[in-house]
Design a protein around this motif. Sequence first.
Motif, PDB file in Angstrom:
ATOM      1  N   GLY A  65       0.705  -0.734   0.017  1.00 22.75           N
ATOM      2  CA  GLY A  65       0.060   0.011   0.103  1.00 22.75           C
ATOM      3  C   GLY A  65       0.942   1.450  -0.023  1.00 22.75           C
ATOM      4  N   VAL A  66       2.450   2.250  -1.282  1.00 25.39           N
ATOM      5  CA  VAL A  66       3.089   2.266  -0.508  1.00 25.39           C
ATOM      6  C   VAL A  66       3.316   2.681  -2.405  1.00 25.39           C
ATOM      7  N   PRO A  67       3.150   4.134  -2.464  1.00 23.10           N
ATOM      8  CA  PRO A  67       3.210   4.310  -3.546  1.00 23.10           C
ATOM      9  C   PRO A  67       4.808   3.667  -3.879  1.00 23.10           C
ATOM     10  N   TYR A  68       5.109   3.442  -5.898  1.00 22.78           N
ATOM     11  CA  TYR A  68       6.252   3.109  -6.548  1.00 22.78           C
ATOM     12  C   TYR A  68       6.867   4.093  -7.498  1.00 22.78           C
ATOM     13  N   ALA A  69       7.732   4.190  -7.357  1.00 21.75           N
ATOM     14  CA  ALA A  69       8.667   5.294  -7.758  1.00 21.75           C
ATOM     15  C   ALA A  69       9.767   5.539  -8.653  1.00 21.75           C
ATOM     16  N   ARG A  70       9.644   5.770  -9.899  1.00 17.00           N
ATOM     17  CA  ARG A  70      11.570   5.943 -10.644  1.00 17.00           C
ATOM     18  C   ARG A  70      12.017   6.975 -10.819  1.00 17.00           C
ATOM     19  N   VAL A  71      12.595   6.752  -9.056  1.00 18.25           N
ATOM     20  CA  VAL A  71      13.677   8.031  -8.708  1.00 18.25           C
ATOM     21  C   VAL A  71      14.789   8.370  -9.739  1.00 18.25           C
ATOM     22  N   SER A  72      14.821   9.744  -9.326  1.00 18.22           N
ATOM     23  CA  SER A  72      16.514   9.950 -10.750  1.00 18.22           C
ATOM     24  C   SER A  72      16.509  11.015  -9.938  1.00 18.22           C
ATOM     25  N   PRO A  73      17.540  11.913 -10.090  1.00 23.23           N
ATOM     26  CA  PRO A  73      18.424  12.551  -9.215  1.00 23.23           C
ATOM     27  C   PRO A  73      18.003  14.046 -10.035  1.00 23.23           C
ATOM     28  N   ARG A  74      16.872  13.820 -10.523  1.00 24.57           N
ATOM     29  CA  ARG A  74      15.909  15.477 -11.195  1.00 24.57           C
ATOM     30  C   ARG A  74      14.964  15.394  -9.870  1.00 24.57           C
ATOM     31  N   ILE A  75      14.824  14.812  -9.350  1.00 26.71           N
ATOM     32  CA  ILE A  75      13.607  15.087  -8.183  1.00 26.71           C
ATOM     33  C   ILE A  75      14.105  14.655  -6.973  1.00 26.71           C
ATOM     34  N   ALA A  76      15.058  14.501  -7.037  1.00 27.84           N
ATOM     35  CA  ALA A  76      14.781  13.884  -5.330  1.00 27.84           C
ATOM     36  C   ALA A  76      16.044  15.770  -4.994  1.00 27.84           C
ATOM     37  N   ASP A  77      15.780  16.182  -3.822  1.00 31.57           N
ATOM     38  CA  ASP A  77      16.222  17.211  -3.563  1.00 31.57           C
ATOM     39  C   ASP A  77      17.768  17.410  -2.510  1.00 31.57           C
ATOM     40  N   PRO A  78      18.852  17.772  -3.260  1.00 37.19           N
ATOM     41  CA  PRO A  78      20.106  17.664  -2.902  1.00 37.19           C
ATOM     42  C   PRO A  78      19.865  18.122  -1.016  1.00 37.19           C
ATOM     43  N   ARG A  79      19.078  18.975  -1.174  1.00 35.46           N
ATOM     44  CA  ARG A  79      19.350  19.761   0.521  1.00 35.46           C
ATOM     45  C   ARG A  79      18.313  18.770   1.671  1.00 35.46           C
ATOM     46  N   VAL A  80      17.674  17.872   1.203  1.00 36.00           N
ATOM     47  CA  VAL A  80      16.599  17.116   2.363  1.00 36.00           C
ATOM     48  C   VAL A  80      18.355  15.688   2.299  1.00 36.00           C
ATOM     49  N   ILE A  81      18.869  15.037   1.157  1.00 36.51           N
ATOM     50  CA  ILE A  81      19.505  14.033   1.039  1.00 36.51           C
ATOM     51  C   ILE A  81      20.614  14.545   2.771  1.00 36.51           C
ATOM     52  N   SER A  82      21.401  15.606   2.322  1.00 36.33           N
ATOM     53  CA  SER A  82      22.209  15.251   3.645  1.00 36.33           C
ATOM     54  C   SER A  82      21.208  15.248   5.081  1.00 36.33           C
ATOM     55  N   ILE A  83      20.438  14.894   5.276  1.00 35.97           N
ATOM     56  CA  ILE A  83      18.814  14.924   6.821  1.00 35.97           C
ATOM     57  C   ILE A  83      19.890  13.503   7.299  1.00 35.97           C
ATOM     58  N   LEU A  84      19.650  12.826   6.419  1.00 39.56           N
ATOM     59  CA  LEU A  84      20.384  11.010   6.887  1.00 39.56           C
ATOM     60  C   LEU A  84      22.610  11.505   6.779  1.00 39.56           C
ATOM     61  N   PRO A  85      22.805  10.621   8.118  1.00 37.24           N
ATOM     62  CA  PRO A  85      24.402  10.599   7.549  1.00 37.24           C
ATOM     63  C   PRO A  85      24.312  10.140   5.903  1.00 37.24           C
ATOM     64  N   LYS A  86      25.919   9.828   5.640  1.00 37.18           N
ATOM     65  CA  LYS A  86      25.614   8.960   3.920  1.00 37.18           C
ATOM     66  C   LYS A  86      26.214   7.978   5.216  1.00 37.18           C
ATOM     67  N   ASP A  87      26.660   7.516   5.894  1.00 43.75           N
ATOM     68  CA  ASP A  87      26.891   6.101   6.244  1.00 43.75           C
ATOM     69  C   ASP A  87      25.452   5.255   5.617  1.00 43.75           C
ATOM     70  N   PHE A  88      24.424   5.429   7.207  1.00 44.06           N
ATOM     71  CA  PHE A  88      24.034   5.453   6.542  1.00 44.06           C
ATOM     72  C   PHE A  88      23.346   5.332   5.336  1.00 44.06           C
TER      73      PHE A  88
END
Length: 567
Positions: A65-88
Amino acid sequence: MIATVQRKPLGQLLLDKGLIKPEQLDRALDEQRRSNHQKLLGEVLVEMRFCTEDQITEALAQAYGVPYARVSPRIADPRVISILPKDFLEKHQVLPLYLVEGVLTVAVPEPANVFLLEEIERLSGYTVQVVAATVRDIRATLQTYLPDDKVFVIDDIIEEVNPEEFTLIEQPVQDITNLEQAAGDSPVIKLVNYCIYSAVKEGASDIHIEPSDTYVRVRYRLDGRLTERLRPPVQMHAAVASRIKIMAGLDISERRLPQDGGIHVMMDKRPIDLRVSTMPGKHGEKVVIRVIDNERASVNLEKLGFGYDTLKQFKKLVSLPNGIVLVTGPTGSGKSTTLYACLQEINSDDINICTIEDPVEYALGGVNQFQVNEKAGFTFASALRSLLRQDPDVIMVGEIRDVETARIATQAALTGHLVFSTLHTNDAPGAVTRLFNIGIEPYLVGASLAGVLAQRLVRKLCQNCKEAYEPSPNERRQLEKFGGSVDSLYRPKGCPRCRNLGYSGRIGIYELLVPDDQMIDLISQGATLNQVRDLARRQEMKTLRVDGIEKVKTGITTLEEVYRVTA
């Protein structure tokens, strides 16, 4: 989060959707058994080309019951990626996509992994909404942004700096060379300005710029711990180092020897001094910038973390007409801040306060501050000798390093001056025997020493996210050993406000030794360190660890922090 559904095996999900045939599923299961189940069924099906990774992920998404997405660099926000640690991110192959009104949308390859989603919520501090995506797409998007670790895009990060708030005061430089031209390029200026600006904003005490063979690491010292902030391209390092050296008035052509200099910055209409140190290394010059923010010096004694009784005793020492008051502890334990707070406590128009420092760290209004210059022969001892002819009432000597300085300071205390200084000792009683070892006669120490304050800095728990827990039997024994017990303690959790560290800011723990007549007699007879310690404890001197554990009981810090700094 994930909708509650009746869980079905992956094979059955794919059969129901008509994506594979029963005989293909049987062959895949046989292959999985032959590998001793070291491969997931989905991996086997993809390897045998019975279906694609996209089909498997889409089937799982629909089932849970969750959406399926074809993710790519165009739809990801770079600033949000840094919320979680790189190693994680790399370990679990998860991709933060965007943050809207406190809800973090994350792409995951396994939407049924509830434990992973709970960990993402804990680390990010946000409510998490998931979409399913293939490991292939997630990995490709992460590789786009993670090589530079913190998503280093100068034009993006510099938008946070308001030019009106930040001004560098520098001298014009003549004879421009190619390296100077590179150091003057706009991206380099933006990066250096951003590093300084953000470090001051975050309250960092130092900026470390460290080159390696493949990248440059920029770290800030926050609350005593180094934290990586940026990872710019290695090609920028030479220009960045040269830019900083130009600003600090250093020789950019000299890259084989260490150099020291200073930069003056105006920020938020207040001056901030930066001390620059360069050191040649294998992959280029390492640059360390010490941030000296005068706002930090504006701390009164009440805000340093003293207990009520200790503060009351210490204020009596600070207001004495004469004697030596020593503050002890290792480098970075806050000794200078305590001494400045003492001077501000007694600063007034009717007394002459003078300091001798190496170097002068903070500018104090109404205080005469002098900086030693070893090369010119203006040492602590010679400066102190000259200073006594300047009619001082209170003298602060940055550090007692040698017998000559110690002897002059002692004589000054005996002739009607109040003298503040620092020593590097493990505890308060250790200062007494350190003066003996430097070469001061015991009877002079006994006659001049008014008090010794030993201190350490512990990190404070973030009051926004700390969580209570029941102490373990071992923790209860430790608490009882140092006076009483509590029903609950607090531990770090982590939230955006504290950069997911669980700690925010630091506070002092203290040990104050004020010699009485019995102690003075013992010191004057040349007592050993153990004799001084034993008498101080019999007189119920509160030790560093006891003071720290009192702060643990009130939820200010943790047992781990106290034991770390008082080991």
